[in-house]
Scaffold this motif. Structure first.
Motif, mmCIF file in Angstrom:
data_model
loop_
_atom_site.group_PDB
_atom_site.id
_atom_site.type_symbol
_atom_site.label_atom_id
_atom_site.label_comp_id
_atom_site.label_asym_id
_atom_site.label_seq_id
_atom_site.Cartn_x
_atom_site.Cartn_y
_atom_site.Cartn_z
ATOM 1 N N VAL A 1 0.819 -1.218 0.000
ATOM 2 C CA VAL A 1 0.000 0.000 0.000
ATOM 3 C C VAL A 1 0.854 1.271 0.000
ATOM 4 C CG1 VAL A 1 -1.790 1.309 1.203
ATOM 5 C CG2 VAL A 1 -1.874 -1.203 1.197
ATOM 6 N N GLU A 2 1.641 1.479 1.048
ATOM 7 C CA GLU A 2 2.333 2.750 1.221
ATOM 8 C C GLU A 2 3.360 3.032 0.131
ATOM 9 O OE1 GLU A 2 1.628 5.127 3.558
ATOM 10 O OE2 GLU A 2 -0.066 3.829 4.043
ATOM 11 N N ILE A 3 3.963 1.998 -0.412
ATOM 12 C CA ILE A 3 5.012 2.180 -1.407
ATOM 13 C C ILE A 3 4.465 2.582 -2.768
ATOM 14 C CG2 ILE A 3 5.045 -0.208 -2.232
ATOM 15 C CD1 ILE A 3 8.163 1.905 -1.484
ATOM 16 N N VAL A 4 3.184 2.341 -3.012
ATOM 17 C CA VAL A 4 2.612 2.508 -4.353
ATOM 18 C C VAL A 4 2.369 3.987 -4.668
ATOM 19 C CG1 VAL A 4 0.652 1.959 -5.853
ATOM 20 C CG2 VAL A 4 1.527 0.239 -4.259
ATOM 21 N N GLY A 5 2.850 4.420 -5.832
ATOM 22 C CA GLY A 5 2.538 5.742 -6.342
ATOM 23 C C GLY A 5 3.202 6.913 -5.647
ATOM 24 N N VAL A 6 4.215 6.661 -4.826
ATOM 25 C CA VAL A 6 4.861 7.753 -4.086
ATOM 26 C C VAL A 6 5.661 8.647 -5.027
ATOM 27 C CG1 VAL A 6 6.611 8.304 -2.355
ATOM 28 C CG2 VAL A 6 4.934 6.520 -1.904
ATOM 29 N N SER A 7 6.469 8.050 -5.874
ATOM 30 C CA SER A 7 7.321 8.807 -6.786
ATOM 31 C C SER A 7 7.831 7.855 -7.863
ATOM 32 C CB SER A 7 8.507 9.425 -6.036
ATOM 33 O OG SER A 7 9.400 8.405 -5.611
#
Length: 220
Positions: free
Chosen positions: A126-132
């Protein structure tokens, strides 16, 4: 910040500078696992909040990391590293077993490790997705390592005559997507099954992909 602040050198409190740095880094990652993985999440966390959770100062934060994104990147790799260690240990224990037994042991080890702590699930899926773009590249590169690991197992199965010889990389890539999706949905309460049932279904999926070279070779 253009770069990290210079860390102190020399011994203090019986620990070398390198030991103190490793301890600080561990405390920041432990704090990030809690804040990113349990709440308020990566996007809701500040450097000040993470420093407080770690029991350290913001100055010490910038001695170890340039940004919170660097922390998330390190934590993502750490969580995946824990899972890989569990998988490799399980694979070593069943090195001489048939494909169905090896696959069951490997995926049971992976599932048990990644679901043992709900915070790890959130970091991984979840948290890693789409950050940069940078972290998307890391996420996909780390997933490619899992694909390589399964492909190596498949190649060994082909060499033993337990699977038909062909290029399985595309199929394994799709399978890894199924693993990630099913485990995430199970951890979120969307799948009405035990973890063992989830693993058994994943093993059946993998064995279904691997058509045996000899029709008499079958899985459970």
């Amino acid at each position: 910040m253009a770069g990290r602040l210079k860390a102190p050198t020399g011994r203090y409190g019986g620990k070398s500078a390198k030991e103190r740095q490793a301890e600080r880094r561990r405390r920041f990652l432990d704090g990030a696992l809690q804040l990113f993985g349990a709440g308020p999440g990566y996007r809701g966390t500040t450097v000040a909040a993470l420093s407080e959770a770690a029991g350290l100062s913001t100055r010490q934060f910038y001695e170890e990391f340039r940004s919170l994104e660097d922390v998330l990147a390190a934590l993502h790799l750490q969580v995946n590293g824990w899972s890989e260690e569990a998988v490799l240990a399980a694979a070593a224990e069943v090195a001489d077993r048939q494909l169905s037994e090896r696959a069951t042991a490997i995926f049971r080890a992976y599932a048990a490790n990644v679901t043992a702590d709900p915070r790890r699930i959130r970091i991984t899926f979840v948290e890693i997705v789409g950050v940069s773009p940078r972290l998307e590249e890391q996420r996909l590169a780390r997933r490619a390592q899992w694909i390589d690991l399964v492909c190596a197992e498949v190649a060994a199965a082909v060499a033993r005559g337990e699977a038909a010889p062909r290029d399985y990389r595309l199929a394994v890539t799709a399978f890894i997507g199924s693993v990630n999706g099913l485990l995430h949905d199970w951890s979120a309460g969307w799948v009405d099954a035990t973890l063992d049932e989830v693993v058994d279904e994943l093993v059946r999926l993998l064995l279904g992909i691997l058509q045996p070279a000899d029709p008499r070779v079958t899985g459970p």
